[in-house]
Design an enzyme around this catalytic site. Structure first.
Site, PDB file in Angstrom:
ATOM      1  N   GLY A 118      33.063  25.856  65.414  1.00 20.20           N
ATOM      2  CA  GLY A 118      33.069  25.286  66.757  1.00 20.20           C
ATOM      3  C   GLY A 118      31.858  24.413  66.984  1.00 20.20           C
ATOM      4  O   GLY A 118      31.082  24.128  66.054  1.00 20.20           O
ATOM      5  N   GLY A 119      31.674  23.980  68.238  1.00 19.78           N
ATOM      6  CA  GLY A 119      30.530  23.152  68.566  1.00 19.78           C
ATOM      7  C   GLY A 119      29.213  23.884  68.339  1.00 19.78           C
ATOM      8  O   GLY A 119      28.186  23.270  68.064  1.00 19.78           O
ATOM      9  N   VAL A 136      31.809  30.344  62.328  1.00 19.79           N
ATOM     10  CA  VAL A 136      32.056  31.729  62.733  1.00 19.79           C
ATOM     11  C   VAL A 136      32.538  32.504  61.513  1.00 19.79           C
ATOM     12  O   VAL A 136      33.422  32.042  60.785  1.00 19.79           O
ATOM     13  CB  VAL A 136      33.111  31.815  63.859  1.00 19.79           C
ATOM     14  CG1 VAL A 136      33.289  33.254  64.317  1.00 19.79           C
ATOM     15  CG2 VAL A 136      32.712  30.928  65.038  1.00 19.79           C
ATOM     16  N   LYS A 172      28.842  34.300  65.199  1.00 18.35           N
ATOM     17  CA  LYS A 172      28.672  32.874  65.464  1.00 18.35           C
ATOM     18  C   LYS A 172      27.258  32.486  65.047  1.00 18.35           C
ATOM     19  O   LYS A 172      26.276  32.963  65.603  1.00 18.35           O
ATOM     20  CB  LYS A 172      28.886  32.573  66.953  1.00 18.35           C
ATOM     21  CG  LYS A 172      30.330  32.616  67.398  1.00 18.35           C
ATOM     22  CD  LYS A 172      30.464  32.385  68.897  1.00 18.35           C
ATOM     23  CE  LYS A 172      30.091  30.992  69.291  1.00 18.35           C
ATOM     24  NZ  LYS A 172      30.389  30.730  70.733  1.00 18.35           N
ATOM     25  N   ASP A 221      35.155  25.427  80.389  1.00 21.18           N
ATOM     26  CA  ASP A 221      35.865  25.014  79.171  1.00 21.18           C
ATOM     27  C   ASP A 221      37.021  25.959  78.886  1.00 21.18           C
ATOM     28  O   ASP A 221      37.241  26.374  77.745  1.00 21.18           O
ATOM     29  CB  ASP A 221      34.903  24.972  77.985  1.00 21.18           C
ATOM     30  CG  ASP A 221      35.457  24.144  76.809  1.00 21.18           C
ATOM     31  OD1 ASP A 221      36.337  23.289  77.061  1.00 21.18           O
ATOM     32  OD2 ASP A 221      35.021  24.348  75.676  1.00 21.18           O
TER      33      ASP A 221
END
Length: 819
Positions: A511-512, A516, A530, A627
């Site tokens: 992800g941004g 992960v 993460k 989000d």
């Protein structure tokens, strides 16, 4: 017996014409012959007038179904043939044995329902009998044993004496109960009652794939949380094959007339008949009380149904409520956590908890021959073993059952069930406790991480990454909060071991924030890690934000943050691992979406809504997620939805309604117009994202990139136009046709459209959204035009024509970052 049967048939044939034509209202004997027809108004009655079969209309419905009911209590229907194929009020219908030995309900020239014989008949004209057991059987009088077909093989919501539950793992034929949809509609409802063979057999009630109730594991004599049998009124025959329970049935030689039903609310009830008063009495129900609700007390909690206190849940000794404030409000779902950690190497013992329904066997080891002392020794050898017990109460107790990780769905039983004892692992310092239960208001000692430590750790990261200005801002925020974070710090070496040194095989997503990884802790607990990417410009800000926000939030529909790791230049967040990953991987995949029936999708929608309601209204902090999207909804093993990724979340003051930013970050397709265009965000921005997610779950289509050839608009516009044309069900994913509930689907579509309305003031708040989704009685307003109602050009493919946004707002912000 066979001679008597043939004599009855011969006598009937001698006094009957070859083709009988009965008038409406006539009643057949218990036998239906080939070429005879049962029409609406006619019935078949068993030999001793116990059961009757014919066409009926349930409750207030005008539809008709072919069913079997008790003659003395006609409102008690035991079986329905065409539960998926109703006969309308103005439709004539008849039932007969067809020439190819099938049973057929037909209207005019069309077949409404039919079944074929599972066996080959040597007789040209097999006959149909309604037995006094309630079993409808197709009989070949040339074969003395067995039936060509029987209704007992196809139960609906009722189990009669002599009918059996069957686990079809070997035979491929499973017999279970499925509830009616409601009292007026016998079509298959949401609940299933079936045998579950996982280590030890259990009788469980499911809604979709979610477990709602369980009777208790088989203890060698009966199901460990249910009534004892055999007894004077209840005699059950169970059949095992290689330690699996392949069938269970109540014998029909019981002195009482009984039946088991699964009602539309999921309640299992065993009824007994008072024949003199023609009245049914409830002998046993599941759930009996709150304690039967699956996992009501969360991990490591036990439910006490014998107490008069409204507080049903307690922690085991050595444990304390994980979230005391929720526990005080009688929300026990967070369960209990250990006060002191275990010491695997010689520093642990066990506390006995007597007379319980054993926890569910989610992670376990089973040996059927060990003694209890051998079981204890084996458990001490395994650092992941958290409890042990004798699985069987026969011969004073035998076998070894060990649990790993958390103990879920434990219930206190009556003193008569004292043989079901569990031994829970404790550090030596806790072994002086006299019992195995901890009062829910004692020993509140959660592990805490002082924010100053977090700030200093983040400072190192900020310094290494050149973020000195960022650290100054963080310090000011920390000082203003002046609170402690309840968060566990996990050592780097533990994470490295758990993730196999961050191997690519363990990577489950990117992800941004960064990659992960899936990990396995020494305790056996599965985690998701993460790891902040060193090249990420947003990751450090997201890390700080996620620690500040989600560490304070606990709800069953929010992903659980277990801890963090801050060593040298490493920054990691450790979460619970969710087996079914993100919702988008299921709902948008043509090959996998079929597993998501409508009841499952509806449960997911309600779970997301409850999670967002908690963020906006019920948590200690007022949180705007910013989000919310399908890929940020994670699913656990039971498909329970959990909102994740709080890197962009913002904390609002209690009386704050709106904020504004020049740095608009989010995901195209889910951003509200006022946020994407003007940088304004509020709870209504999240509600817009929720509306998009609802419409995506219902349609199985992504909002961004959706193309419709009929309306030439995006998904939101397509849904709105279908609503205005009164064709909203055309939006529904085609794979839901067999499981959907029309009123629920329409209501969810309408609520989704209300959430995505162009103007924020028109959108409902979350408390109203949850109320509208869960209530059939509420009258909902008509939705207005959605935001970003995009009318695409009709230019041919390959043209450079851009989509035009139908909006009165023309101001844009250039600093727009999509995720």
């Amino acid at each position: 017996m066979a001679l008597c049967f043939f004599s009855r048939i011969l006598c009937f044939l001698l006094h009957s014409a070859p083709f009988l034509s009965l008038t409406v209202g006539a009643v057949y004997d218990h036998i239906l012959f080939p070429n005879q027809t049962l029409v609406i108004g006619q019935t078949l009655v068993s030999q001793n007038h116990v059961f009757e079969m014919g066409f009926f209309s349930p409750g207030k419905s005008s539809n008709r179904f072919l069913g079997i009911w008790y003659k003395s209590t006609p409102d008690v229907v035991a079986w329905v043939a065409n539960r998926n194929h109703p006969i309308t009020a103005h439709q004539a219908a008849s039932f007969m044995i067809s020439g190819n030995r099938s049973l057929v309900i037909s209207s005019a020239k069309s077949i409404i329902w039919s079944v074929n014989s599972s066996r080959t008949s040597t007789n040209i004209n097999p006959v149909l009998q309604l037995l006094d057991s309630g079993n409808l059987v197709l009989v070949d009088n040339m074969v003395e044993e067995g039936y060509l077909w029987q209704s007992f093989d196809y139960p609906t919501d009722t189990c009669l004496q002599g009918m059996q539950f069957t686990d079809g793992a070997d035979s491929g034929v499973e017999k279970y109960l499925r509830s009616w949809r409601n009292a007026d509609d016998p079509s298959p409802g949401d609940y299933i009652l079936r045998i579950e063979n996982k280590g030890l057999p259990d009788l469980v009630t499911l809604r979709g794939t979610t477990k709602r109730y369980r009777l208790g594991k088989w203890n060698g004599l009966f199901f460990g949380g249910g009534p004892r049998f055999p007894n004077a009124m209840y005699n059950v025959l169970v059949v095992f094959k290689q330690d699996r329970m392949i069938s269970a049935k109540e014998l029909d030689d019981s002195p009482a007339v009984t039946r088991i039903t699964l009602d539309p609310s999921g309640t299992m009830t065993r009824h007994t008949l008072n024949a003199q008063r023609h009245k049914w009495n409830r002998a046993f129900t599941v759930p009996q009380d709150t304690c039967d609700e699956y996992g009501i007390c969360g991990p490591n909690g036990i439910c006490k149904s014998r107490t008069n206190s409204p507080i049903r849940c307690q922690c085991f000794k050595g444990f304390a409520p994980k979230f005391q404030s929720y526990w005080d409000l009688q929300d026990w779902s967070g369960g209990c956590t250990r006060i002191k950690p275990l010491n695997c190497y010689g520093g642990d013992g066990f506390v006995k908890v007597g007379g319980v329904k054993y926890p569910d066997m989610l992670s376990f080891w089973l040996n059927r021959n060990m003694s209890l002392s051998e079981c204890k020794a084996e458990c001490l050898k395994n650092c992941s073993c958290t409890a042990y017990a004798n699985p069987f109460i026969t011969n004073g107790g035998s076998g070894c059952l060990m649990w790993f990780n958390e103990l879920i769905d434990t219930k206190e039983l009556s003193a008569a069930d004292s043989k079901q004892n569990i031994y829970i692992r404790m550090p030596v310092s806790e072994l002086d406790l006299s019992t195995g239960l901890e009062d829910e208001k004692e020993n509140k000692r959660p592990m805490k991480l002082i924010l100053i430590s977090m700030a200093s750790g983040v400072f190192i990261s900020a310094f290494i990454n050149g973020g000195i200005l960022f650290m100054a801002r963080l310090k000011r925020q920390v000082k203003s909060k002046n609170e402690d974070l309840e968060l566990t710090v996990i050592k780097m070496e533990t994470i490295v071991q758990a993730t196999n040194n961050f191997s690519t095989e363990n990577m489950i997503g990117v992800g941004g924030f960064g990659p992960v990884y899936k990990g396995n802790m020494p305790s056996g607990e599965e985690i998701a890690v993460k790891r902040l990417s060193r090249s990420s410009h947003q990751g450090l800000e997201e890390f700080r934000n996620e620690v500040m926000v989600i560490a304070k939030l606990q709800h069953k529909n929010l992903v659980k943050l277990l801890g963090c790791c801050i060593e040298e230049d490493e920054r990691m967040l450790i979460y619970e691992y969710l087996e079914n990953k993100s919702l988008d991987l299921l709902v948008f995949d043509d090959g996998r979406k079929t597993v998501l029936t409508w009841p499952m999708r509806y449960d997911i929608i309600m779970g997301i809504a409850r999670g967002l309601l908690y963020l906006h209204h019920d948590s200690r902090l007022k949180i705007i997620h910013r989000d919310l999207k399908t890929s940020n909804i994670l699913l656990d093993r039971h498909l329970t939805p959990k909102i994740s990724d709080f890197g962009l979340a913002r904390i609002f003051e209690e009386d704050q309604a709106l904020a504004r930013t020049k740095r608009v970050i989010g995901t195209f397709g889910y951003m509200a117009p006022e946020y994407a265009i003007d940088g304004k965000y509020s709870v209504k921005s999240d509600i817009f994202g929720l509306g998009v997610v609802l419409l995506e779950i219902i349609s199985g289509k992504k909002n961004r990139g959706y193309e419709d050839t009929n309306h030439n608009v995006n998904l939101l516009g397509h849904a709105w136009l279908l609503w205005k044309e009164n064709k909203c069900l055309e939006l529904m994913d085609g794979c839901l046709r067999k499981t959907f509930r029309e009123c629920e689907v329409k209501r969810c579509i309408q609520v989704g459209l209300l959430c995505v309305q162009k103007y924020a003031d028109d959108r409902p708040i979350m408390s109203l959204v949850v109320s509208m989704l869960g209530s059939n009685a509420a009258v909902l307003p008509e939705p207005k035009e959605p935001g970003f109602f995009i009318q695409r050009s009709s230019s041919p493919p390959g043209s450079s024509t851009s989509p035009s946004f139908k909006s009165e707002n023309t101001i844009t912000i250039t600093d727009l970052e999509a995720r």
